[in-house]
Design an enzyme around this catalytic site. Structure first.
Site, PDB file in Angstrom:
ATOM      1  N   THR A   1     -37.294  42.960   5.541  1.00 38.39           N
ATOM      2  CA  THR A   1     -36.879  44.205   5.819  1.00 38.39           C
ATOM      3  C   THR A   1     -36.615  44.665   7.296  1.00 38.39           C
ATOM      4  OG1 THR A   1     -38.964  45.301   5.708  1.00 38.39           O
ATOM      5  CG2 THR A   1     -37.818  45.296   3.740  1.00 38.39           C
TER       6      THR A   1
ATOM      7  N   LYS B   1     -43.264  68.034   7.295  1.00 38.86           N
ATOM      8  CA  LYS B   1     -44.003  69.018   6.428  1.00 38.86           C
ATOM      9  C   LYS B   1     -44.464  70.284   7.398  1.00 38.86           C
ATOM     10  CE  LYS B   1     -44.544  66.232   2.507  1.00 38.86           C
ATOM     11  NZ  LYS B   1     -45.220  64.928   2.251  1.00 38.86           N
TER      12      LYS B   1
ATOM     13  N   TRP C   1     -40.435  71.370   3.467  1.00 39.83           N
ATOM     14  CA  TRP C   1     -39.914  70.337   3.918  1.00 39.83           C
ATOM     15  C   TRP C   1     -38.726  70.509   4.903  1.00 39.83           C
ATOM     16  CZ3 TRP C   1     -39.090  66.186  -0.456  1.00 39.83           C
ATOM     17  CH2 TRP C   1     -40.516  65.650  -0.843  1.00 39.83           C
TER      18      TRP C   1
ATOM     19  N   GLU D   1     -34.450  45.599  -0.113  1.00 42.90           N
ATOM     20  CA  GLU D   1     -34.908  45.289  -1.754  1.00 42.90           C
ATOM     21  C   GLU D   1     -33.899  45.589  -2.620  1.00 42.90           C
ATOM     22  OE1 GLU D   1     -36.259  47.156   0.979  1.00 42.90           O
ATOM     23  OE2 GLU D   1     -38.249  47.397   1.081  1.00 42.90           O
TER      24      GLU D   1
HETATM   25  N1  LIG Z   1     -25.983  55.095   3.731  1.00 44.40           N
HETATM   26  C1  LIG Z   1     -26.992  55.357   4.361  1.00 44.40           C
HETATM   27  N2  LIG Z   1     -27.319  56.645   4.622  1.00 44.40           N
HETATM   28  C2  LIG Z   1     -28.653  57.029   5.322  1.00 44.40           C
HETATM   29  N3  LIG Z   1     -29.621  55.749   5.060  1.00 44.40           N
HETATM   30  C3  LIG Z   1     -29.366  54.848   4.506  1.00 44.40           C
HETATM   31  C4  LIG Z   1     -28.233  54.610   4.189  1.00 44.40           C
HETATM   32  N4  LIG Z   1     -28.100  53.058   3.623  1.00 44.40           N
HETATM   33  C5  LIG Z   1     -29.463  52.728   4.023  1.00 44.40           C
HETATM   34  N5  LIG Z   1     -30.416  53.698   4.492  1.00 44.40           N
HETATM   35  C6  LIG Z   1     -31.720  53.679   4.847  1.00 44.40           C
HETATM   36  O1  LIG Z   1     -32.037  52.253   5.060  1.00 44.40           O
HETATM   37  C7  LIG Z   1     -33.116  51.891   4.429  1.00 44.40           C
HETATM   38  C8  LIG Z   1     -33.014  50.541   3.913  1.00 44.40           C
HETATM   39  O2  LIG Z   1     -32.855  49.603   5.287  1.00 44.40           O
HETATM   40  P1  LIG Z   1     -33.581  48.193   5.266  1.00 44.40           P
HETATM   41  O3  LIG Z   1     -33.834  47.489   4.191  1.00 44.40           O
HETATM   42  O4  LIG Z   1     -32.496  47.448   6.443  1.00 44.40           O
HETATM   43  O5  LIG Z   1     -34.962  48.155   6.204  1.00 44.40           O
HETATM   44  P2  LIG Z   1     -35.798  49.639   6.653  1.00 44.40           P
HETATM   45  O6  LIG Z   1     -36.252  50.260   5.443  1.00 44.40           O
HETATM   46  O7  LIG Z   1     -35.076  50.293   7.523  1.00 44.40           O
HETATM   47  O8  LIG Z   1     -37.113  48.960   7.099  1.00 44.40           O
HETATM   48  P3  LIG Z   1     -38.355  48.655   6.627  1.00 44.40           P
HETATM   49  O9  LIG Z   1     -38.153  48.926   5.017  1.00 44.40           O
HETATM   50  O10 LIG Z   1     -38.974  47.462   6.930  1.00 44.40           O
HETATM   51  O11 LIG Z   1     -39.140  49.919   7.137  1.00 44.40           O
HETATM   52  C9  LIG Z   1     -32.947  52.926   3.249  1.00 44.40           C
HETATM   53  O12 LIG Z   1     -34.395  52.882   2.847  1.00 44.40           O
HETATM   54  C10 LIG Z   1     -32.380  54.004   3.905  1.00 44.40           C
HETATM   55  O13 LIG Z   1     -33.586  54.816   4.413  1.00 44.40           O
HETATM   56 MG   LIG Z   2     -37.397  50.107   3.755  1.00 44.12          MG
END
Ligand SMILES: Nc1ncnc2c1ncn2[C@@H]1O[C@H](COP(=O)(O)OP(=O)(O)OP(=O)(O)O)[C@@H](O)[C@H]1O
Ligand SMILES: [Mg+2]
Ligand SMILES: Nc1ncnc2c1ncn2[C@@H]1O[C@H](COP(=O)(O)OP(=O)(O)OP(=O)(O)O)[C@@H](O)[C@H]1O
Ligand SMILES: [Mg+2]
Lengths: 546, 546
Positions: A185, A442, A447, A332
């Site tokens: 990730t 919070k 929120w 994921e």
């Molecule tokens: N279209 C979107 N709009 C807003 N947020 C998005 C969108 N697509 C993905 N995300 C964000 O990106 C996340 C997924 O990103 P990625 O799997 O690349 O790793 P990460 O969650 O940024 O990093 P880590 O899990 O290691 O903290 C999602 O959980 C969401 O928060």
């Molecule tokens: Mg993530």
């Protein structure tokens, strides 16, 4: 009683085989790391991926062994997508923009036996090599003439290895749940975690990606793949392109506006995929060059995901006749989860404003991704577009856990995976992200969405980028701090911005203070790195604390 | 090493669940058997299919039990598609146009425990009932007021059974290879054979059907499903419609041009599926009514399959702005195998004549369907568009054999299923059918394609329909006999037609004789029934035998 149908495991190799048989001359065009444009086609790419498989076999790489890549989007990287996974080994795509310690951690954690790397990363690899315990073979993804000068006893030349092999290779067939690839990730909320995909999850995701509800891919498209191949399987596009025979254009290391624009114009790109920051750069490039015109490009569709695109970006594309497809996904989730593509027939006649309000949402769940939103006790919340909850998802291409972690309680009792995102879902199934659960503020039991505050702040004409984090407050526990980067040459004052926001958000959402900075920290995939910001502003006391 | 992805079996119930969650108000419109138009939506249809599942449970129907249907395309039939299979029972769709003895044979062979039937088939069912050994429950698919007056002790009313149940039902999860539905082949070449589909084969086929390479289905479409739900799963459209939330229009028993035209116009139909004979009737209806105009309909796409559409039909649609999608398939292939949809980018600028020549082929193999053409010794033939061979296919939605048959040698050593069709494939993977292996004429060791001769004969302006069969010849073993139905009011002579053909086919392909008849025999799915013709013309001696 079982059906009387043929039993064939879903295999990644079948995707490239299909391309070679039905789209042998459809092209894959690359801006190479070495510089020039390179052209190949699916027939050659299939043959080369078989050569890759033979070469790996010769090195003694076995089923399940991890093969790491530190590489840009090129035809060689695409060969590895099929050659490595097709042979039964596990393709581990590594984000070269991560911090060095993260890369070191990831490679050691994955226990990569092979590290393939673009010559752009020679220095990085040279520096890391002494700390990489599992890597037996370093393979520079270039030809003999461009081999880097490195101090590594186990250094190989990709082209030498590959070209020494025959393109005869029988793809093995095995349990479709076998691991095919590994991707960590982005590390936005902590250390990157390894997601281990299977052939089954990848192939199912691929077919869905090709449907109109997914990314709607066919042989009629020419795809410019800007999203990196080390970022969540490049959203599954390399696989879907092969399955459908779409022409592919790969920008290599050059994600600058000039290269992207030129490739679009000269190769006839109809559809392109990238994160919001890349599109921002691209649009800025067009604006900076008199004579360039978005609407004159052959481009008909862009897909934007990984972070929320500002509404102004969506409008800009659509006003120029380019459909915007927003996607929500995670490493994921392979990554397609929710997609905002074509409007529903009943929404097509809404006012422009209403249509863009819908277009700004993250999209509707695609088949194969079941979802629910729950409160902190796990109670399901209604899909009314108002009730806020933790987004939970399940399905055949959603992770059940992480590589080499204790996965005993990654899922809830019904098998749902907690995304860490907070969202609403409306009665048409449109997801609207509110925040990450780690980012939401919070304040006195209520929120405040940092995402919404940031979106509003960047809609100010003088604001280039904005981040909101929570700072400690004696009465309200947490209150928002807005951190702003002004646009080049522009000045914006706290008062001005506060008034601007006052017209757009509830009074109690207004930040307690605004800080101005020259630059915000980002993750390797271009997201705001709020963990860093929180460190930076630790103990910050708001000027107007009340 | 397995991937770390969630394990979810592919279940047919997930398709209708997805529709109910993401497209609750998308409509299913039916011209009912009783007469009036009926409107429902996916939310209601999902609920009603759960009521069906509860009702079946109450009758004691268990997983694997067969539930037969003798029914037109209606919302009730669609409920059964999901309610029966979703519950784990097997939906057995029966073609009511088969000969009575065939229907009797099929129901007894399938051992259907339940027979659901439209009231249009009351007489048929009344007549068959004494001979149906396994049927315990006869369910008339209507409401109490329209219940037929029948002499059957175990007769039930569908609406009474269904409405007595709650829409609460937890779809069971089980092995995805479990049998889901059963359909017998058309009986063109012999007795119908039962194909037993699984949840896995059906769901994989459904996703592929939604892709642009398949039938390209999305929520933006309004589908008029003319192909019957008892004919090879109605080409998978009911499933794909649910998966994508497309609006569905069902013509019920009325396949006449008037009903089809009216439904298209009033419901906004954009895409419709049917066999060539139905489209022929439809076009004749339009031509017979001054003021009707094909190009004024909202229709944008038709899919034609089951038999080869004449080129003039393809041209007629395309000249009116309606894309033609030809499909090749079999009951044994779920049925999508080869699809001729959008032209490849490289073909889009060809001349009109060249484009229609490509459009007249059966199409390119879709992902999931591997194919080869072989000579009679099993040697693979090249894909050069010239070499003729037996079409062999394999893949996850291709049958491995037939219900209650010895299936030990249905497939070749590599797992390919022999289709019984003879074809060429070109370098772009386009299939062109030459003939059925049972129909092809072997004249002095060379092959004559009856399909090609028929196509040429019907291109004569005065010919309505044509069939070619082989008749015995002392020197050449077999020679072609052309059997012709002239267009209403037209006269055509043997000499005239022979000269017409002489300009279009090789001299040695010219039929030895031409017979004129008023009518040709057809199968229940509208194909030429050549077995019958061969009986009819047994011992025929050609007038000009040479
Ligand atoms: N279209 C979107 N709009 C807003 N947020 C998005 C969108 N697509 C993905 N995300 C964000 O990106 C996340 C997924 O990103 P990625 O799997 O690349 O790793 P990460 O969650 O940024 O990093 P880590 O899990 O290691 O903290 C999602 O959980 C969401 O928060
Ligand atoms: Mg993530
Ligand atoms: N587009 C097409 N063009 C020409 N022929 C087609 C096309 N699509 C299907 N067919 C023919 O239809 C056959 C499949 O039909 P189906 O499964 O309905 O039963 P059948 O083969 O006619 O009957 P049976 O197998 O019982 O003899 C194919 O094998 C092929 O011969
Ligand atoms: Mg057949």
């Amino acid at each position: 009683m079982l059906g009387i149908m043929q039993e064939h495991p879903l295999m990644i190799s079948s995707l490239i085989e299909h391309a070679a048989r039905f789209h042998p001359d459809s092209e894959i065009v690359t801006r190479t790391v070495e510089g020039p444009i390179h052209r190949t086609n699916y027939l050659e790419l299939r043959n080369r991926s078989k050569q890759v498989a033979n070469a790996l076999e010769k090195l003694g790489i076995e089923q399940g062994d991890r093969v790491g890549t530190l590489a840009w989007n090129t035809y060689r990287h695409m060969e590895l997508y099929f050659g490595v996974s097709g042979s039964g080994a596990v393709l581990h795509t590594i984000n070269p923009r991560l911090f060095e310690e993260q890369i070191e951690y990831i490679i050691n954690h994955a226990e990569d036996r092979v590290l393939m790397f673009d010559i752009a990363f020679t220095d990085l690899v040279q520096k890391l090599a002494p700390k990489l315990k599992s890597v037996e073979f370093y393979i520079a993804m270039t030809d003999k003439d461009s081999m880097p000068d490195m101090d590594l006893p186990n250094l190989y030349c990709y082209e030498e290895l590959v070209q020494a092999e025959k393109p005869d290779y029988q793809w093995p067939l095995f349990d479709e749940r076998t691991a095919s690839s590994l991707c960590y990730t982005s590390g936005t909320t902590g250390n990157p975690k390894g997601v281990l995909y299977s052939h089954r999850s990848t192939v199912l995701h691929t077919i869905m990606a090709a449907t109109p509800d997914g990314a709607n891919i066919s042989a009629s498209e020419c795809l410019l793949l800007i999203v990196p191949m080390f970022h969540a399987n490049a959203w599954g596009i390399p696989y879907a392109a092969a399955m459908t025979g779409a022409k592919v254009v790969l920008p290599g290391p050059r994600l600058d506006g000039e290269n992207l624009y030129d490739l679009m114009a000269t190769e006839g790109v109809t559809f392109s995929q990238g994160v919001p920051t890349v599109w921002l750069m691209f649009l800025q490039y067009i604006d900076s060059k008199p004579g360039l015109d978005l609407s004159k490009l052959p481009l008909r569709k862009v897909s934007i995901g990984g972070a929320a695109p500002p509404r102004s970006m969506i409008e800009r594309f659509e006003d120029n006749g380019i459909d915007v497809m927003q996607g929500w996904g995670m490493t994921e989730t392979s990554p397609l989860g929710f997609v905002n593509g074509d409007l529903l027939p009943k929404h097509k006649n809404l006012s422009k404003d209403e249509r863009f309000a819908i277009k700004s949402k993250q999209g509707r769940g695609i088949w194969g991704v079941e979802s629910k939103i729950t409160d902190d006790e796990g109670n399901e919340q209604p899909w009314d577009g108002e009730s806020v909850g933790n987004l939970m998802i399940r399905g055949p291409w959603i992770a059940a856990g992480y590589f080499k972690k204790d996965n005993s309680d990654q899922l809830d009792a019904d098998g749902y995976f907690p995304t860490g995102d907070i969202a609403t879902i409306d009665s048409n199934g449109y997801l609207q992200l509110v925040d990450r659960s780690k980012d939401v503020i919070k304040s006195g039991g209520e929120w405040i969405s940092t995402m919404e505050l940031e979106n509003q702040a960047v809609s100010h004409p003088d604001v280039a980028e904005a981040a909101v984090i929570g700072i400690h407050h004696p009465t309200w526990q947490e209150r928002p701090l807005l951190i702003v980067v002004a646009k080049e040459g522009a000045t914006v004052t706290s008062d001005d911005l506060m008034q601007f926001l006052g017209e757009r958000v509830a009074k109690w959402w207004l930040p307690d203070d605004i800080a101005f900075v020259d630059e915000l920290p980002h993750t390797a995939t271009g997201k705001l790195l709020k963990t860093k910001l929180r460190e930076q502003f630790k103990g910050y006391v708001a000027a107007e604390s009340s």
